[in-house]
Design a protein around this motif. Structure first.
Motif, PDB file in Angstrom:
ATOM      1  N   ASP A   1      11.360 127.121  59.532  1.00  0.00           N
ATOM      2  CA  ASP A   1      11.311 126.201  60.680  1.00  0.00           C
ATOM      3  C   ASP A   1      11.618 126.917  61.993  1.00  0.00           C
ATOM      4  OD1 ASP A   1      10.777 124.023  59.030  1.00  0.00           O
ATOM      5  OD2 ASP A   1      12.897 123.467  58.852  1.00  0.00           O
ATOM      6  N   LEU A   2      11.997 128.186  61.909  1.00  0.00           N
ATOM      7  CA  LEU A   2      12.430 128.927  63.093  1.00  0.00           C
ATOM      8  C   LEU A   2      11.499 130.088  63.398  1.00  0.00           C
ATOM      9  CD1 LEU A   2      16.184 128.960  62.125  1.00  0.00           C
ATOM     10  CD2 LEU A   2      15.164 127.631  63.987  1.00  0.00           C
ATOM     11  N   ALA A   3      11.122 130.220  64.679  1.00  0.00           N
ATOM     12  CA  ALA A   3      10.234 131.303  65.101  1.00  0.00           C
ATOM     13  C   ALA A   3      10.839 132.677  64.840  1.00  0.00           C
ATOM     14  CB  ALA A   3       9.884 131.154  66.581  1.00  0.00           C
ATOM     15  N   LEU A   4      12.158 132.767  64.775  1.00  0.00           N
ATOM     16  CA  LEU A   4      12.802 134.048  64.467  1.00  0.00           C
ATOM     17  C   LEU A   4      12.247 134.639  63.175  1.00  0.00           C
ATOM     18  CD1 LEU A   4      15.033 136.219  64.839  1.00  0.00           C
ATOM     19  CD2 LEU A   4      16.575 134.671  63.624  1.00  0.00           C
ATOM     20  N   PHE A   5      11.988 133.792  62.201  1.00  0.00           N
ATOM     21  CA  PHE A   5      11.493 134.269  60.911  1.00  0.00           C
ATOM     22  C   PHE A   5       9.974 134.213  60.810  1.00  0.00           C
ATOM     23  CE2 PHE A   5      15.860 133.002  60.409  1.00  0.00           C
ATOM     24  CZ  PHE A   5      16.391 134.131  59.802  1.00  0.00           C
ATOM     25  N   THR A   6       9.359 133.165  61.329  1.00  0.00           N
ATOM     26  CA  THR A   6       7.907 133.030  61.181  1.00  0.00           C
ATOM     27  C   THR A   6       7.117 133.893  62.150  1.00  0.00           C
ATOM     28  OG1 THR A   6       7.847 131.114  62.657  1.00  0.00           O
ATOM     29  CG2 THR A   6       8.076 130.681  60.285  1.00  0.00           C
ATOM     30  N   VAL A   7       7.723 134.247  63.298  1.00  0.00           N
ATOM     31  CA  VAL A   7       7.003 135.014  64.309  1.00  0.00           C
ATOM     32  C   VAL A   7       7.670 136.361  64.571  1.00  0.00           C
ATOM     33  CG1 VAL A   7       6.159 135.033  66.691  1.00  0.00           C
ATOM     34  CG2 VAL A   7       6.150 132.895  65.403  1.00  0.00           C
ATOM     35  N   MET A   8       8.888 136.349  65.074  1.00  0.00           N
ATOM     36  CA  MET A   8       9.522 137.568  65.558  1.00  0.00           C
ATOM     37  C   MET A   8       9.749 138.617  64.471  1.00  0.00           C
ATOM     38  SD  MET A   8      12.530 139.262  65.676  1.00  0.00           S
ATOM     39  CE  MET A   8      13.919 139.697  66.594  1.00  0.00           C
ATOM     40  N   ALA A   9      10.452 138.273  63.408  1.00  0.00           N
ATOM     41  CA  ALA A   9      10.768 139.258  62.361  1.00  0.00           C
ATOM     42  C   ALA A   9       9.494 139.752  61.680  1.00  0.00           C
ATOM     43  CB  ALA A   9      11.737 138.664  61.340  1.00  0.00           C
ATOM     44  N   SER A  10       8.567 138.848  61.428  1.00  0.00           N
ATOM     45  CA  SER A  10       7.303 139.239  60.803  1.00  0.00           C
ATOM     46  C   SER A  10       6.499 140.164  61.706  1.00  0.00           C
ATOM     47  CB  SER A  10       6.484 137.996  60.455  1.00  0.00           C
ATOM     48  OG  SER A  10       7.201 137.164  59.577  1.00  0.00           O
ATOM     49  N   SER A  11       6.503 139.890  63.004  1.00  0.00           N
ATOM     50  CA  SER A  11       5.789 140.733  63.956  1.00  0.00           C
ATOM     51  C   SER A  11       6.412 142.128  64.041  1.00  0.00           C
ATOM     52  CB  SER A  11       5.790 140.062  65.333  1.00  0.00           C
ATOM     53  OG  SER A  11       5.153 140.882  66.277  1.00  0.00           O
ATOM     54  N   LEU A  12       7.728 142.196  64.038  1.00  0.00           N
ATOM     55  CA  LEU A  12       8.394 143.504  64.033  1.00  0.00           C
ATOM     56  C   LEU A  12       8.008 144.306  62.796  1.00  0.00           C
ATOM     57  CD1 LEU A  12      11.970 142.633  65.294  1.00  0.00           C
ATOM     58  CD2 LEU A  12      10.297 144.073  66.447  1.00  0.00           C
ATOM     59  N   ARG A  13       8.036 143.642  61.641  1.00  0.00           N
ATOM     60  CA  ARG A  13       7.638 144.299  60.393  1.00  0.00           C
ATOM     61  C   ARG A  13       6.213 144.828  60.497  1.00  0.00           C
ATOM     62  NH1 ARG A  13       6.582 140.049  56.524  1.00  0.00           N
ATOM     63  NH2 ARG A  13       4.726 139.976  57.823  1.00  0.00           N
ATOM     64  N   ASP A  14       5.301 143.991  60.954  1.00  0.00           N
ATOM     65  CA  ASP A  14       3.900 144.393  61.035  1.00  0.00           C
ATOM     66  C   ASP A  14       3.696 145.547  62.011  1.00  0.00           C
ATOM     67  OD1 ASP A  14       3.456 142.393  59.196  1.00  0.00           O
ATOM     68  OD2 ASP A  14       2.587 140.998  60.646  1.00  0.00           O
ATOM     69  N   SER A  15       4.453 145.548  63.106  1.00  0.00           N
ATOM     70  CA  SER A  15       4.351 146.647  64.080  1.00  0.00           C
ATOM     71  C   SER A  15       4.818 147.962  63.483  1.00  0.00           C
ATOM     72  CB  SER A  15       5.179 146.327  65.328  1.00  0.00           C
ATOM     73  OG  SER A  15       4.634 145.214  66.002  1.00  0.00           O
ATOM     74  N   VAL A  16       5.930 147.942  62.766  1.00  0.00           N
ATOM     75  CA  VAL A  16       6.434 149.164  62.138  1.00  0.00           C
ATOM     76  C   VAL A  16       5.467 149.620  61.052  1.00  0.00           C
ATOM     77  CG1 VAL A  16       8.305 150.174  60.771  1.00  0.00           C
ATOM     78  CG2 VAL A  16       8.835 148.689  62.709  1.00  0.00           C
ATOM     79  N   LEU A  17       4.931 148.693  60.275  1.00  0.00           N
ATOM     80  CA  LEU A  17       3.965 149.049  59.231  1.00  0.00           C
ATOM     81  C   LEU A  17       2.713 149.681  59.834  1.00  0.00           C
ATOM     82  CD1 LEU A  17       4.187 146.043  56.763  1.00  0.00           C
ATOM     83  CD2 LEU A  17       4.897 148.410  56.334  1.00  0.00           C
ATOM     84  N   GLU A  18       2.230 149.141  60.931  1.00  0.00           N
ATOM     85  CA  GLU A  18       1.035 149.687  61.589  1.00  0.00           C
ATOM     86  C   GLU A  18       1.299 151.094  62.089  1.00  0.00           C
ATOM     87  OE1 GLU A  18      -2.773 150.139  62.724  1.00  0.00           O
ATOM     88  OE2 GLU A  18      -1.961 148.491  61.537  1.00  0.00           O
ATOM     89  N   GLU A  19       2.477 151.300  62.684  1.00  0.00           N
ATOM     90  CA  GLU A  19       2.835 152.628  63.196  1.00  0.00           C
ATOM     91  C   GLU A  19       2.922 153.648  62.059  1.00  0.00           C
ATOM     92  OE1 GLU A  19       3.619 155.457  66.020  1.00  0.00           O
ATOM     93  OE2 GLU A  19       3.086 153.371  66.386  1.00  0.00           O
ATOM     94  N   THR A  20       3.535 153.275  60.948  1.00  0.00           N
ATOM     95  CA  THR A  20       3.660 154.213  59.831  1.00  0.00           C
ATOM     96  C   THR A  20       2.305 154.462  59.187  1.00  0.00           C
ATOM     97  OG1 THR A  20       4.329 152.413  58.347  1.00  0.00           O
ATOM     98  CG2 THR A  20       6.083 153.720  59.346  1.00  0.00           C
ATOM     99  N   LYS A  21       1.438 153.438  59.169  1.00  0.00           N
ATOM    100  CA  LYS A  21       0.091 153.624  58.630  1.00  0.00           C
ATOM    101  C   LYS A  21      -0.690 154.605  59.498  1.00  0.00           C
ATOM    102  CE  LYS A  21      -4.176 151.164  57.478  1.00  0.00           C
ATOM    103  NZ  LYS A  21      -5.010 152.178  58.100  1.00  0.00           N
ATOM    104  N   GLU A  22      -0.595 154.448  60.822  1.00  0.00           N
ATOM    105  CA  GLU A  22      -1.283 155.374  61.731  1.00  0.00           C
ATOM    106  C   GLU A  22      -0.766 156.791  61.552  1.00  0.00           C
ATOM    107  OE1 GLU A  22      -0.937 153.859  65.700  1.00  0.00           O
ATOM    108  OE2 GLU A  22      -2.078 152.051  65.221  1.00  0.00           O
ATOM    109  N   GLN A  23       0.544 156.935  61.372  1.00  0.00           N
ATOM    110  CA  GLN A  23       1.124 158.261  61.163  1.00  0.00           C
ATOM    111  C   GLN A  23       0.619 158.855  59.846  1.00  0.00           C
ATOM    112  OE1 GLN A  23       5.404 158.389  61.417  1.00  0.00           O
ATOM    113  NE2 GLN A  23       5.511 160.500  60.745  1.00  0.00           N
TER     114      GLN A  23
END
Length: 120
Positions: free
Chosen positions: A36-58
């Motif tokens: 029910d909270l954007a902290l979990f549905t948006v922010m934390a998930s977006s941070l995870r996806d950003s780090v995953l994308e960066e490591t994939k590019e590396q």
């Protein structure tokens, strides 16, 4: 925080640490679940996806160099979640256990698959 609840560096000191602090409250919400909270549905998930994308590019950039591919990424990702003492949604041992389980499943495990250390 008591010392047992503090995040400590586990990797060598030359490892990059990305530390994010998110302050949150359940005030003026009708939150019943983490979803029910954007902290979990948006922010934390977006941070995870950003780090995953960066490591994939590396990893893509390092293809062909077997030595680089066999080492873990030199990143530790720390997430601090803060809230007001007495917050009716967040301030309970049961909710902390629930949040830690969510973070393990939704962030720690996907990042670990790419060799990124996640702490919360």
């Amino acid at each position: 925080r008591p010392s047992y609840r503090r995040i400590g560096r586990s990797a060598p000191s030359n490892t990059t640490v990305i530390a994010v602090c998110a302050s949150t409250t359940s005030r003026n919400t009708h939150a019943q679940t983490l979803e029910d909270l954007a902290l979990f549905t948006v922010m934390a998930s977006s941070l995870r996806d950003s780090v995953l994308e960066e490591t994939k590019e590396q990893a893509d950039a390092e293809k062909g160099n077997v030595a680089l591919l066999q080492r873990p990424f030199a990143i530790e990702f720390w997430l601090y979640i803060t809230f007001d003492a007495g917050d009716p949604f967040f301030d309970s041992t049961e909710r902390e256990v629930e949040i830690r389980a969510w973070l393990a499943a939704q962030i720690r495990e996907p990042l670990a698959a790419m060799g990124v250390v996640f702490k919360s």
